[in-house]
Scaffold this motif. Structure first.
Motif, mmCIF file in Angstrom:
data_model
loop_
_atom_site.group_PDB
_atom_site.id
_atom_site.type_symbol
_atom_site.label_atom_id
_atom_site.label_comp_id
_atom_site.label_asym_id
_atom_site.label_seq_id
_atom_site.Cartn_x
_atom_site.Cartn_y
_atom_site.Cartn_z
ATOM 1 N N CYS A 106 -1.352 42.518 35.937
ATOM 2 C CA CYS A 106 -2.360 41.930 35.052
ATOM 3 C C CYS A 106 -2.933 40.648 35.646
ATOM 4 C CB CYS A 106 -1.778 41.672 33.663
ATOM 5 S SG CYS A 106 -0.306 40.614 33.652
ATOM 6 N N VAL A 107 -2.084 39.834 36.227
ATOM 7 C CA VAL A 107 -2.517 38.565 36.820
ATOM 8 C C VAL A 107 -3.427 38.809 38.019
ATOM 9 C CG1 VAL A 107 -1.730 36.424 37.893
ATOM 10 C CG2 VAL A 107 -0.419 37.426 36.021
ATOM 11 N N MET A 108 -3.086 39.803 38.815
ATOM 12 C CA MET A 108 -3.906 40.113 39.983
ATOM 13 C C MET A 108 -5.255 40.711 39.582
ATOM 14 S SD MET A 108 -1.169 41.464 42.803
ATOM 15 C CE MET A 108 -0.349 42.631 41.728
ATOM 16 N N THR A 109 -5.290 41.396 38.455
ATOM 17 C CA THR A 109 -6.511 42.080 38.027
ATOM 18 C C THR A 109 -7.417 41.192 37.183
ATOM 19 O OG1 THR A 109 -5.262 44.144 38.022
ATOM 20 C CG2 THR A 109 -7.366 44.154 36.865
ATOM 21 N N VAL A 156 -7.392 35.695 32.385
ATOM 22 C CA VAL A 156 -6.882 36.124 31.085
ATOM 23 C C VAL A 156 -5.357 36.110 31.047
ATOM 24 C CG1 VAL A 156 -6.878 38.009 29.390
ATOM 25 C CG2 VAL A 156 -8.951 37.529 30.712
ATOM 26 N N PHE A 157 -4.724 36.431 32.186
ATOM 27 C CA PHE A 157 -3.267 36.537 32.240
ATOM 28 C C PHE A 157 -2.680 35.612 33.296
ATOM 29 C CE2 PHE A 157 -4.992 40.765 31.192
ATOM 30 C CZ PHE A 157 -4.406 40.972 29.957
ATOM 31 N N ASP A 158 -1.458 35.168 33.032
ATOM 32 C CA ASP A 158 -0.676 34.409 33.997
ATOM 33 C C ASP A 158 0.755 34.904 33.868
ATOM 34 O OD1 ASP A 158 0.038 32.600 35.948
ATOM 35 O OD2 ASP A 158 -0.484 30.819 34.800
ATOM 36 N N VAL A 170 1.956 35.779 30.492
ATOM 37 C CA VAL A 170 1.487 34.687 29.638
ATOM 38 C C VAL A 170 0.015 34.973 29.375
ATOM 39 C CG1 VAL A 170 1.021 32.219 29.480
ATOM 40 C CG2 VAL A 170 3.113 33.022 30.593
ATOM 41 N N LEU A 171 -0.338 35.086 28.118
ATOM 42 C CA LEU A 171 -1.712 35.373 27.741
ATOM 43 C C LEU A 171 -2.494 34.065 27.669
ATOM 44 C CD1 LEU A 171 -3.582 37.674 26.901
ATOM 45 C CD2 LEU A 171 -2.831 37.333 24.550
#
Length: 65
Positions: free
Chosen positions: A16-19, A23-25, A34-35
């Protein structure tokens, strides 16, 4: 669009972080999601949908308004 994340389900893969890094961490403690934004902009929607589809644990989801 509303994004939800379940840190109890997250395995810390980081897709999610890479994409969608706006928005995400990931938590520095355990690597779980982490949102950063629960209501991403229209420009971010495609990346968020891709991040949801790439999440191996199903920890993130979209709730349509």
């Amino acid at each position: 669009m509303k994004v939800v994340a379940d840190r109890n389900v997250c395995i810390g893969a980081g897709n999610c972080v890479m994409t969608a890094p706006d928005v995400f961490d990931q938590s520095e403690d355990d690597g779980t999601v982490v949102l950063l934004q629960d209501s991403p902009s229209e420009e971010q929607e495609a990346a968020v949908r891709r991040a949801v589809s790439l999440c191996p644990s199903g920890a993130i989801a979209i709730r349509e308004s």
